[in-house]
Design a protein around this motif. Structure first.
Motif, short mmCIF file in Angstrom:
data_model
loop_
_atom_site.label_atom_id
_atom_site.label_comp_id
_atom_site.label_asym_id
_atom_site.label_seq_id
_atom_site.Cartn_x
_atom_site.Cartn_y
_atom_site.Cartn_z
N ARG A 1 14.43 15.88 -9.12
CA ARG A 1 13.69 14.69 -8.67
C ARG A 1 14.68 13.54 -8.59
NH1 ARG A 1 10.14 17.50 -11.59
NH2 ARG A 1 8.00 17.67 -10.91
N PRO A 2 14.44 12.59 -7.69
CA PRO A 2 15.38 11.47 -7.60
C PRO A 2 15.30 10.57 -8.83
CG PRO A 2 13.48 11.07 -6.21
CD PRO A 2 13.34 12.46 -6.75
N SER A 3 16.40 9.91 -9.12
CA SER A 3 16.44 8.93 -10.20
C SER A 3 15.54 7.76 -9.81
CB SER A 3 17.87 8.45 -10.39
OG SER A 3 17.89 7.31 -11.19
N ASP B 1 16.03 17.42 1.18
CA ASP B 1 14.74 16.88 0.73
C ASP B 1 14.60 15.42 1.13
OD1 ASP B 1 12.42 16.17 -0.57
OD2 ASP B 1 12.87 17.38 -2.34
N SER B 2 13.68 15.16 2.05
CA SER B 2 13.43 13.79 2.50
C SER B 2 12.08 13.27 2.01
CB SER B 2 13.46 13.73 4.04
OG SER B 2 12.44 14.56 4.58
N TYR B 3 11.34 14.09 1.28
CA TYR B 3 9.97 13.74 0.89
C TYR B 3 9.85 12.47 0.06
CZ TYR B 3 5.51 14.02 -1.55
OH TYR B 3 4.29 13.73 -2.08
N PRO C 1 18.21 11.69 3.36
CA PRO C 1 17.61 12.70 2.48
C PRO C 1 18.64 13.12 1.44
CG PRO C 1 18.37 13.74 4.48
CD PRO C 1 18.60 12.24 4.64
N LYS C 2 18.18 13.76 0.40
CA LYS C 2 19.10 14.32 -0.59
C LYS C 2 19.42 15.75 -0.17
CE LYS C 2 19.45 10.82 -3.26
NZ LYS C 2 20.65 10.04 -3.35
N ASN D 1 7.84 21.36 -0.92
CA ASN D 1 8.58 22.15 0.06
C ASN D 1 9.79 21.36 0.55
OD1 ASN D 1 6.62 24.54 0.88
ND2 ASN D 1 5.41 22.70 0.54
N THR D 2 10.76 22.08 1.12
CA THR D 2 11.93 21.41 1.68
C THR D 2 12.53 22.24 2.81
OG1 THR D 2 13.97 20.25 1.12
CG2 THR D 2 13.68 22.41 0.14
#
Length: 110
Positions: free
Chosen positions: A90-92, A67-69, A77-78, A51-52
């Motif tokens: 997804r983050p690198s 998105d801070s998860y 966050p992104k 979730n975001t």
């Protein structure tokens, strides 16, 4: 204590956004409905369910995921178009903000 899960992160981020709105600092965006991606079929994950928080550009109506998860508290966050986030972003692994995720504490991104 540490982060719980993406739902806690979404609620926390939305709460911060509400505070910014109350303070008159959200001039160009409004808070949108929280978003979810992925699905659960029976007991098997078809995809990474998460979730975001969402903000919406007041002028264009374009939604953005916040998105801070994946990151530790206090890290940036992104923020990206919601469509990109829903496309399984997804983050690198070399992102300096990425928080190592203990396997036992939450689902590890693929």
């Amino acid at each position: 204590p540490g982060q719980r899960d993406c739902i806690d992160e979404t609620v926390n981020t939305t709460t911060y956004l509400k505070l910014l709105t109350t303070m008159g600092l959200m001039r160009f965006h409004r808070i949108g409905e929280a978003a979810q991606r992925g699905s659960i079929s029976g007991f098997a994950f078809n995809d990474f369910v998460t979730n975001t928080a969402v903000i919406v550009d007041k002028k264009t109506g374009a939604p953005f995921a916040i998105d801070s998860y994946f990151f530790g508290n206090g890290r940036e966050p992104k923020i990206m178009p919601l469509a990109a986030w829903r496309n399984n972003w997804r983050p690198s692994l070399d992102d300096p903000n990425l928080t190592p995720v203990p396997v036992a504490s939450r689902t590890v991104p693929r």
